[in-house]
Design a protein around this motif. Sequence first.
Motif, PDB file in Angstrom:
ATOM      1  N   PRO A  97      -3.798   0.178  13.669  1.00 52.24           N
ATOM      2  CA  PRO A  97      -4.876  -0.202  12.734  1.00 52.24           C
ATOM      3  C   PRO A  97      -5.514   0.980  12.011  1.00 52.24           C
ATOM      4  CG  PRO A  97      -5.150  -1.270  14.881  1.00 52.24           C
ATOM      5  CD  PRO A  97      -4.092  -0.239  15.043  1.00 52.24           C
ATOM      6  N   PHE A  98      -5.291   2.195  12.510  1.00 54.70           N
ATOM      7  CA  PHE A  98      -5.868   3.366  11.866  1.00 54.70           C
ATOM      8  C   PHE A  98      -5.040   3.832  10.664  1.00 54.70           C
ATOM      9  CE2 PHE A  98      -3.652   4.246  15.812  1.00 54.70           C
ATOM     10  CZ  PHE A  98      -2.598   5.046  15.403  1.00 54.70           C
ATOM     11  N   ILE A  99      -3.900   3.153  10.389  1.00 49.28           N
ATOM     12  CA  ILE A  99      -3.094   3.473   9.208  1.00 49.28           C
ATOM     13  C   ILE A  99      -3.515   2.558   8.064  1.00 49.28           C
ATOM     14  CG2 ILE A  99      -0.775   3.504   8.222  1.00 49.28           C
ATOM     15  CD1 ILE A  99       0.316   4.225  10.937  1.00 49.28           C
ATOM     16  N   ALA A 101       4.631  -2.223   3.185  1.00 45.90           N
ATOM     17  CA  ALA A 101       3.826  -3.412   3.471  1.00 45.90           C
ATOM     18  C   ALA A 101       3.021  -3.176   4.742  1.00 45.90           C
ATOM     19  CB  ALA A 101       4.736  -4.631   3.635  1.00 45.90           C
ATOM     20  N   PHE A 102       1.915  -3.899   4.874  1.00 46.99           N
ATOM     21  CA  PHE A 102       1.028  -3.721   6.020  1.00 46.99           C
ATOM     22  C   PHE A 102       1.754  -3.975   7.336  1.00 46.99           C
ATOM     23  CE2 PHE A 102      -2.067  -5.704   9.012  1.00 46.99           C
ATOM     24  CZ  PHE A 102      -2.788  -4.556   9.307  1.00 46.99           C
ATOM     25  N   GLN A 103       2.674  -4.952   7.348  1.00 45.92           N
ATOM     26  CA  GLN A 103       3.385  -5.300   8.582  1.00 45.92           C
ATOM     27  C   GLN A 103       4.824  -4.784   8.581  1.00 45.92           C
ATOM     28  OE1 GLN A 103       2.697  -9.606   8.819  1.00 45.92           O
ATOM     29  NE2 GLN A 103       1.200  -9.204  10.428  1.00 45.92           N
ATOM     30  N   GLU A 104       5.091  -3.755   7.795  1.00 42.61           N
ATOM     31  CA  GLU A 104       6.455  -3.230   7.704  1.00 42.61           C
ATOM     32  C   GLU A 104       6.868  -2.545   9.005  1.00 42.61           C
ATOM     33  OE1 GLU A 104       9.178  -0.851   4.476  1.00 42.61           O
ATOM     34  OE2 GLU A 104       7.305  -1.832   3.967  1.00 42.61           O
ATOM     35  N   MET A 127       0.851  -1.188   0.000  1.00 44.33           N
ATOM     36  CA  MET A 127       0.000   0.000   0.000  1.00 44.33           C
ATOM     37  C   MET A 127       0.891   1.243   0.000  1.00 44.33           C
ATOM     38  SD  MET A 127      -1.405   0.107   3.945  1.00 44.33           S
ATOM     39  CE  MET A 127      -0.295   0.328   5.336  1.00 44.33           C
ATOM     40  N   LYS A 128       0.265   2.399  -0.299  1.00 44.61           N
ATOM     41  CA  LYS A 128       1.006   3.655  -0.302  1.00 44.61           C
ATOM     42  C   LYS A 128       0.609   4.489   0.911  1.00 44.61           C
ATOM     43  CE  LYS A 128       1.799   4.273  -5.270  1.00 44.61           C
ATOM     44  NZ  LYS A 128       3.274   4.210  -5.168  1.00 44.61           N
ATOM     45  N   ILE A 129       1.616   5.116   1.520  1.00 46.24           N
ATOM     46  CA  ILE A 129       1.373   6.117   2.557  1.00 46.24           C
ATOM     47  C   ILE A 129       2.005   7.419   2.098  1.00 46.24           C
ATOM     48  CG2 ILE A 129       1.203   4.484   4.485  1.00 46.24           C
ATOM     49  CD1 ILE A 129       4.124   5.140   5.155  1.00 46.24           C
ATOM     50  N   ILE A 130       1.553   8.524   2.658  1.00 45.81           N
ATOM     51  CA  ILE A 130       2.069   9.835   2.287  1.00 45.81           C
ATOM     52  C   ILE A 130       2.854  10.410   3.454  1.00 45.81           C
ATOM     53  CG2 ILE A 130       1.510  12.112   1.374  1.00 45.81           C
ATOM     54  CD1 ILE A 130       0.637   9.796  -0.433  1.00 45.81           C
ATOM     55  N   ILE A 131       4.135  10.673   3.240  1.00 44.81           N
ATOM     56  CA  ILE A 131       4.977  11.289   4.259  1.00 44.81           C
ATOM     57  C   ILE A 131       4.912  12.800   4.075  1.00 44.81           C
ATOM     58  CG2 ILE A 131       7.286  11.443   5.257  1.00 44.81           C
ATOM     59  CD1 ILE A 131       5.987   8.680   5.536  1.00 44.81           C
ATOM     60  N   VAL A 172       1.124  10.236  13.507  1.00 43.21           N
ATOM     61  CA  VAL A 172      -0.200  10.263  12.891  1.00 43.21           C
ATOM     62  C   VAL A 172      -1.177  10.751  13.945  1.00 43.21           C
ATOM     63  CG1 VAL A 172      -2.028   8.938  11.778  1.00 43.21           C
ATOM     64  CG2 VAL A 172       0.358   8.316  11.387  1.00 43.21           C
ATOM     65  N   CYS A 173      -1.909  11.804  13.652  1.00 41.59           N
ATOM     66  CA  CYS A 173      -2.884  12.353  14.623  1.00 41.59           C
ATOM     67  C   CYS A 173      -2.215  12.619  15.972  1.00 41.59           C
ATOM     68  CB  CYS A 173      -4.055  11.402  14.802  1.00 41.59           C
ATOM     69  SG  CYS A 173      -4.917  11.007  13.286  1.00 41.59           S
ATOM     70  N   ASP A 174      -1.005  13.187  15.931  1.00 38.58           N
ATOM     71  CA  ASP A 174      -0.238  13.489  17.143  1.00 38.58           C
ATOM     72  C   ASP A 174       0.209  12.233  17.881  1.00 38.58           C
ATOM     73  OD1 ASP A 174      -0.500  16.255  16.728  1.00 38.58           O
ATOM     74  OD2 ASP A 174      -2.464  16.249  17.712  1.00 38.58           O
ATOM     75  N   TRP A 175       0.189  11.087  17.208  1.00 35.36           N
ATOM     76  CA  TRP A 175       0.564   9.809  17.808  1.00 35.36           C
ATOM     77  C   TRP A 175       1.904   9.370  17.235  1.00 35.36           C
ATOM     78  CZ3 TRP A 175      -1.806   7.623  21.771  1.00 35.36           C
ATOM     79  CH2 TRP A 175      -1.472   6.318  22.110  1.00 35.36           C
ATOM     80  N   GLU A 176       2.963   9.306  18.060  1.00 33.63           N
ATOM     81  CA  GLU A 176       4.287   8.947  17.557  1.00 33.63           C
ATOM     82  C   GLU A 176       4.362   7.457  17.238  1.00 33.63           C
ATOM     83  OE1 GLU A 176       9.044   9.070  18.738  1.00 33.63           O
ATOM     84  OE2 GLU A 176       7.576  10.110  20.015  1.00 33.63           O
ATOM     85  N   LEU A 177       4.948   7.130  16.086  1.00 33.10           N
ATOM     86  CA  LEU A 177       5.143   5.740  15.691  1.00 33.10           C
ATOM     87  C   LEU A 177       6.471   5.253  16.267  1.00 33.10           C
ATOM     88  CD1 LEU A 177       3.973   5.890  11.956  1.00 33.10           C
ATOM     89  CD2 LEU A 177       2.611   5.759  14.060  1.00 33.10           C
ATOM     90  N   ILE A 178       6.413   4.134  16.995  1.00 36.59           N
ATOM     91  CA  ILE A 178       7.565   3.640  17.756  1.00 36.59           C
ATOM     92  C   ILE A 178       8.397   2.659  16.930  1.00 36.59           C
ATOM     93  CG2 ILE A 178       8.238   2.307  19.801  1.00 36.59           C
ATOM     94  CD1 ILE A 178       7.257   5.083  20.436  1.00 36.59           C
ATOM     95  N   ASP A 179       9.738   2.801  17.007  1.00 34.04           N
ATOM     96  CA  ASP A 179      10.640   1.968  16.214  1.00 34.04           C
ATOM     97  C   ASP A 179      10.427   0.472  16.413  1.00 34.04           C
ATOM     98  OD1 ASP A 179      11.717   4.285  15.270  1.00 34.04           O
ATOM     99  OD2 ASP A 179      13.637   4.111  16.299  1.00 34.04           O
ATOM    100  N   GLY A 180      10.113   0.040  17.623  1.00 34.29           N
ATOM    101  CA  GLY A 180      10.002  -1.391  17.900  1.00 34.29           C
ATOM    102  C   GLY A 180       8.723  -2.034  17.389  1.00 34.29           C
ATOM    103  N   LEU A 181       7.802  -1.236  16.827  1.00 30.82           N
ATOM    104  CA  LEU A 181       6.531  -1.767  16.338  1.00 30.82           C
ATOM    105  C   LEU A 181       6.503  -1.721  14.820  1.00 30.82           C
ATOM    106  CD1 LEU A 181       4.076  -0.068  18.873  1.00 30.82           C
ATOM    107  CD2 LEU A 181       5.249  -2.271  19.064  1.00 30.82           C
ATOM    108  N   ASP A 182       5.416  -2.251  14.229  1.00 30.98           N
ATOM    109  CA  ASP A 182       5.251  -2.143  12.781  1.00 30.98           C
ATOM    110  C   ASP A 182       3.886  -1.543  12.460  1.00 30.98           C
ATOM    111  OD1 ASP A 182       4.994  -5.685  12.846  1.00 30.98           O
ATOM    112  OD2 ASP A 182       3.304  -4.296  12.722  1.00 30.98           O
TER     113      ASP A 182
END
Length: 253
Positions: free
Chosen positions: A59-61, A17-20, A1-5, A44-54
């Motif tokens: 689920p909101f992405i 990828a969904f589980q990237e 899938m595509k995301i926009i940075i 995303v929405c003021d929510w920091e994405l953590i390095d240890g997760l994917d």
Amino acid sequence: MKIIIVMKDCEVSLDVAFQEPILEIKSKLRSCLGIPESSQTLTVCDWELIDGLDLSDYPFISEGTKINLFIKHISPNSLEDNQIKVTVKFSTRKIEVSVDKYDTIKSLKEKIHIVDGTPIKRMTLFFCGLEMDDDFRNLSEYGIQEYSEIIVFLKTMTRIMVEPPANILGVVIQTSSCLMNAAKIPVETIDTSRVGDVRRMLLEKGILPVDEYIFIHKQRIMREDCSLRWHGVENGDYIYVFKGSVSRSTGGY
């Protein structure tokens, strides 16, 4: 899938990828933008994405989600060298956690909880045979260095049950600004309430409309059948609510 940075002056489309892993996304951004991973903060929405997760942990992405990229400008004399990885050893497994040498022990437990899901209140940490104090010392005071091994002992359910049966807990329910009308809602409950009980209470009081929701605490999806105490929720903590559901099992203990 595509995301926009999304950056201050431009937007970049990225195939993922969904589980990237989040760290892999940062690596892609380094390749195309030349920004070191350590200088990147993704939200995303003021929510920091953590390095240890994917991505599947958020689920909101989905296709086309816009993710904000903030760049930390690091000077040569900055504290960048304080960033290290430590090995956290359980009885049956090991994980690696990125930390700052000056993180407190409580902060380390929170990071282990984010990456592994282990309840904070069940953890007792040891380094070189010494129990690590939650509040008054940081990792550097214990001599923690790159790839130091920290041992986790888990308190048994019997030891947890000697705690008071229930404590009054005041939390703030924060709804998502991108999926619902953003609101901060103070709620009083007890720490033995399960997440499903809290969800039903919010629906019955009309605080939330009837729909499917995901509850998140300290950047970890909460389990419907587990209590707030099990998740390590403390007085004054924020619980974030997003519309959606989780397809994989969220059964608790």
